[in-house]
Design a protein around this motif. Structure first.
Motif, mmCIF file in Angstrom:
data_model
loop_
_atom_site.group_PDB
_atom_site.id
_atom_site.type_symbol
_atom_site.label_atom_id
_atom_site.label_comp_id
_atom_site.label_asym_id
_atom_site.label_seq_id
_atom_site.Cartn_x
_atom_site.Cartn_y
_atom_site.Cartn_z
ATOM 1 N N THR A 1 4.782 -7.061 1.961
ATOM 2 C CA THR A 1 4.951 -7.328 3.380
ATOM 3 C C THR A 1 4.121 -6.316 4.151
ATOM 4 O OG1 THR A 1 6.598 -7.682 5.123
ATOM 5 C CG2 THR A 1 7.026 -5.898 3.556
ATOM 6 N N SER A 2 4.217 -6.305 5.468
ATOM 7 C CA SER A 2 3.354 -5.432 6.271
ATOM 8 C C SER A 2 3.557 -3.956 5.945
ATOM 9 C CB SER A 2 3.592 -5.668 7.765
ATOM 10 O OG SER A 2 4.935 -5.411 8.118
ATOM 11 N N ILE A 3 4.739 -3.602 5.461
ATOM 12 C CA ILE A 3 5.021 -2.191 5.153
ATOM 13 C C ILE A 3 4.090 -1.659 4.080
ATOM 14 C CG2 ILE A 3 6.741 -0.654 4.098
ATOM 15 C CD1 ILE A 3 7.244 -1.188 7.046
ATOM 16 N N VAL A 4 3.765 -2.452 3.055
ATOM 17 C CA VAL A 4 2.870 -1.947 2.009
ATOM 18 C C VAL A 4 1.481 -1.685 2.578
ATOM 19 C CG1 VAL A 4 2.102 -4.216 1.132
ATOM 20 C CG2 VAL A 4 2.079 -2.231 -0.361
ATOM 21 N N HIS A 5 1.040 -2.520 3.498
ATOM 22 C CA HIS A 5 -0.277 -2.323 4.100
ATOM 23 C C HIS A 5 -0.290 -1.081 4.993
ATOM 24 C CE1 HIS A 5 -1.827 -6.147 2.619
ATOM 25 N NE2 HIS A 5 -0.657 -6.672 2.937
ATOM 26 N N LEU A 6 0.777 -0.897 5.742
ATOM 27 C CA LEU A 6 0.831 0.258 6.638
ATOM 28 C C LEU A 6 0.963 1.558 5.848
ATOM 29 C CD1 LEU A 6 0.839 1.234 9.530
ATOM 30 C CD2 LEU A 6 3.313 0.862 9.624
ATOM 31 N N SER A 7 1.861 1.607 4.882
ATOM 32 C CA SER A 7 2.024 2.834 4.096
ATOM 33 C C SER A 7 0.777 3.116 3.272
ATOM 34 C CB SER A 7 3.257 2.743 3.199
ATOM 35 O OG SER A 7 3.163 1.650 2.301
ATOM 36 N N GLY A 8 0.156 2.054 2.728
ATOM 37 C CA GLY A 8 -1.082 2.233 1.972
ATOM 38 C C GLY A 8 -2.200 2.748 2.847
ATOM 39 N N ALA A 9 -2.330 2.197 4.048
ATOM 40 C CA ALA A 9 -3.382 2.642 4.969
ATOM 41 C C ALA A 9 -3.155 4.076 5.428
ATOM 42 C CB ALA A 9 -3.438 1.711 6.179
ATOM 43 N N LEU A 10 -1.895 4.491 5.487
ATOM 44 C CA LEU A 10 -1.564 5.861 5.888
ATOM 45 C C LEU A 10 -1.716 6.861 4.737
ATOM 46 C CD1 LEU A 10 1.640 5.035 7.962
ATOM 47 C CD2 LEU A 10 -0.493 5.963 8.904
ATOM 48 N N GLY A 11 -1.940 6.359 3.538
ATOM 49 C CA GLY A 11 -2.082 7.233 2.381
ATOM 50 C C GLY A 11 -0.770 7.722 1.816
ATOM 51 N N VAL A 12 0.331 7.054 2.150
ATOM 52 C CA VAL A 12 1.648 7.434 1.640
ATOM 53 C C VAL A 12 1.822 6.861 0.232
ATOM 54 C CG1 VAL A 12 4.148 7.231 2.007
ATOM 55 C CG2 VAL A 12 2.602 7.459 3.975
ATOM 56 N N LYS A 13 2.372 7.644 -0.663
ATOM 57 C CA LYS A 13 2.627 7.163 -2.023
ATOM 58 C C LYS A 13 3.546 5.950 -1.955
ATOM 59 C CE LYS A 13 4.245 8.766 -6.563
ATOM 60 N NZ LYS A 13 4.787 9.919 -7.313
ATOM 61 N N THR A 14 3.103 4.838 -2.543
ATOM 62 C CA THR A 14 3.812 3.571 -2.381
ATOM 63 C C THR A 14 3.908 2.826 -3.699
ATOM 64 O OG1 THR A 14 2.962 3.388 -0.111
ATOM 65 C CG2 THR A 14 3.844 1.385 -1.113
ATOM 66 N N PHE A 15 5.107 2.341 -4.007
ATOM 67 C CA PHE A 15 5.324 1.498 -5.174
ATOM 68 C C PHE A 15 5.502 0.055 -4.668
ATOM 69 C CE2 PHE A 15 7.541 5.302 -7.415
ATOM 70 C CZ PHE A 15 6.298 5.847 -7.718
ATOM 71 N N LEU A 16 4.567 -0.809 -5.022
ATOM 72 C CA LEU A 16 4.579 -2.200 -4.582
ATOM 73 C C LEU A 16 5.132 -3.100 -5.676
ATOM 74 C CD1 LEU A 16 3.819 -4.685 -2.864
ATOM 75 C CD2 LEU A 16 1.474 -4.460 -3.756
ATOM 76 N N LEU A 17 6.212 -3.799 -5.364
ATOM 77 C CA LEU A 17 6.772 -4.803 -6.265
ATOM 78 C C LEU A 17 6.069 -6.126 -5.972
ATOM 79 C CD1 LEU A 17 10.330 -3.495 -5.719
ATOM 80 C CD2 LEU A 17 9.490 -3.989 -8.016
ATOM 81 N N LEU A 18 5.182 -6.503 -6.891
ATOM 82 C CA LEU A 18 4.326 -7.659 -6.670
ATOM 83 C C LEU A 18 4.777 -8.822 -7.542
ATOM 84 C CD1 LEU A 18 1.763 -8.237 -4.962
ATOM 85 C CD2 LEU A 18 0.414 -7.726 -6.993
ATOM 86 N N PRO A 19 5.021 -9.998 -6.959
ATOM 87 C CA PRO A 19 5.490 -11.139 -7.756
ATOM 88 C C PRO A 19 4.441 -11.634 -8.734
ATOM 89 C CG PRO A 19 4.944 -11.846 -5.534
ATOM 90 C CD PRO A 19 4.858 -10.338 -5.539
ATOM 91 N N TYR A 20 4.908 -12.318 -9.759
ATOM 92 C CA TYR A 20 3.990 -12.816 -10.792
ATOM 93 C C TYR A 20 2.931 -13.728 -10.189
ATOM 94 C CZ TYR A 20 5.797 -17.602 -10.836
ATOM 95 O OH TYR A 20 6.107 -18.890 -10.486
ATOM 96 N N ALA A 21 3.281 -14.468 -9.126
ATOM 97 C CA ALA A 21 2.317 -15.326 -8.427
ATOM 98 C C ALA A 21 2.025 -14.666 -7.092
ATOM 99 C CB ALA A 21 2.893 -16.721 -8.231
ATOM 100 N N SER A 22 1.063 -13.778 -7.074
ATOM 101 C CA SER A 22 0.828 -12.955 -5.893
ATOM 102 C C SER A 22 -0.257 -13.539 -4.997
ATOM 103 C CB SER A 22 0.444 -11.533 -6.314
ATOM 104 O OG SER A 22 -0.638 -11.547 -7.207
ATOM 105 N N ASP A 23 -0.304 -13.021 -3.780
ATOM 106 C CA ASP A 23 -1.299 -13.445 -2.807
ATOM 107 C C ASP A 23 -2.705 -13.124 -3.305
ATOM 108 O OD1 ASP A 23 -1.588 -14.235 0.229
ATOM 109 O OD2 ASP A 23 -2.955 -12.552 -0.093
#
Length: 428
Positions: A366-388
């Motif tokens: 969701t938007s949180i992964v993009h925002l935290s990733g862009a900010l350089g914050v350590k982020t664990f993304l739970l990505l579904p088997y059928a991802s975007d």
């Protein structure tokens, strides 16, 4: 008042479902079934109403009962395929149902067959069925766009963007009389429209820095404008309706295409935000478990029920902070051991500041992964088997964000392994 004929009611129900006005669609579908319980259109609409009301097991039971009576109903086979996707993530079974629907004459079935194959990562089969749809319906924008995304998922940049560029942008059609077209040169002054979701806006904002030398005006949603303006002071961020319609206009998610970029050289970037003052002697874990989306298939695919994270909430040396703004599952209320920060977020500046105060962020797509990733914050993304498509076939890291680590779902009906891995990483 509308007349109560089956034809009229069915037409209105179909329109409402197509407009994604699900509340009204469900209400009218229920009314239609009460009046015409034996009409196959009423039965199909009842299945759809149950599905979109979240009563999917009831929908499956009702659909199966009626399939036994109406085995030649293409629409019921189609709905059964959709339910196999939503309830069991059983794309193989869904394909069988969609193929039955196609053989019985359902015009949309081949599109869903293609989607199911794409979710399975069987791109050649997906391409075949998208192309079959386009042979029958050459102007079908969903098939055009989805085939484009199928190519993009395989990093076929030009083939993908040639089609993805044609996606439906009609809701923005009144904002410009001068939309950029392939082979156009960029003008000295351009407007950029932030289309699609917040995550897309953040992800593709990296391309603003490749527009040096141009005067750039960006039409953005109010909740993002302050945050973007702080990070890109040379750009003019304004309301959509304040864009000059005579200035050449491009869409933010088309910027890589407009700039002739590729996926082998994705620009690295970092956005800035002042960390919020969130004091704790425990490890601060930001958490987001639910993704909003335009369609039920995508929403379910990207959402994990909050109850599966109970172990993380009860870790002795960890404090979990909720970043779940739209909490339809009621996780903030059910788990008061989480500190709900999202209730106080007024805009993305506030969200970004809170994210910068976290030690690690655990989130779905969701938007949180993009925002935290862009900010350089350590982020664990739970990505579904059928991802975007944007995540390509990556399973551990992503070229979009250096600070994001991917935990991709291995079992399509379970997140147990990935959540356990994340809990171990947090406590190690």
């Amino acid at each position: 008042m509308i007349d109560d004929s089956a034809e009229t009611l069915n037409a209105f129900v179909t329109i409402l479902f197509n407009k994604r006005d699900y509340k009204k669609a469900v209400e009218l579908a229920e009314k239609m079934f009460e009046i015409y319980p034996n009409d196959i259109r009423s039965i199909v609409n009842k299945v759809k109403a149950l599905t979109h009301s979240g009563k999917m097991m009831e929908a499956e039971k009702f659909c199966l009962e009626n399939l036994q009576k109406h085995q030649d109903s293409a629409s019921l086979w189609f709905q059964m395929g959709f339910l196999q996707e939503l309830i069991y993530c059983n794309d193989r079974k869904a394909i069988e149902c969609y193929k039955a629907a196609a053989e019985l004459g359902n015009a949309a079935a081949e599109y869903n067959i293609a989607v199911a194959y794409q979710k399975l990562g069987e791109f050649s089969e997906a391409e075949k069925y998208y192309k079959q749809m386009l042979q029958k319906f050459p102007d079908d924008i969903n098939s055009i766009t989805s085939l484009g995304m199928c190519y993009l998922a395989q990093k076929k940049f030009k083939e993908g963007y040639d089609l993805y560029f044609k996606r439906d942008k009609s809701k923005f059609k009144d904002l410009s009389r001068n939309f950029w077209q392939p082979d156009d040169d960029l003008s000295e002054e351009i407007n950029v429209i932030c289309d699609q979701g917040y995550g897309d806006h953040i992800m593709f904002s990296r391309y603003f820095r490749l527009l040096k030398g141009l005067k750039v005006n960006v039409g953005a949603r109010e909740s993002l404008r302050e945050f973007f303006q702080t990070n890109f002071p040379e750009i003019n961020f304004i309301k959509y309706e304040d864009l000059n319609p005579d200035i050449q206009t491009v869409f933010i998610t088309d910027l890589p295409y407009v700039l002739g970029a590729d996926f082998e050289h994705i620009p690295e970037y970092t956005l800035e935000a002042a960390p919020a003052e969130i004091l704790s002697n425990k490890l601060k874990v930001g958490f987001c478990w639910e993704a909003g989306a335009a369609g039920i298939r995508t929403m379910i695919n990207r959402t994990i029920h909050v109850k599966f994270f109970e172990k993380m909430f009860n870790l002795e040396k960890v404090q979990v902070y909720s970043f779940q703004y739209d909490d339809t599952l009621g996780g903030n209320e059910k788990y008061p051991q989480m500190i709900n920060l999202a209730k106080d977020f007024k805009n993305f500046t506030a969200t970004a500041s809170a994210l910068k105060a976290m030690d690690v962020v655990v989130t779905v797509d969701t938007s949180i992964v993009h925002l935290s990733g862009a900010l350089g914050v350590k982020t664990f993304l739970l990505l579904p088997y059928a991802s975007d498509w944007r995540w390509f076939e990556d399973t551990k890291t992503t070229p979009w964000y250096r600070s994001v680590e991917i935990f991709k779902q291995k079992d399509c009906i379970s997140w147990e392994r990935e959540i356990e891995d994340i809990v171990k990483r947090i406590t190690s």
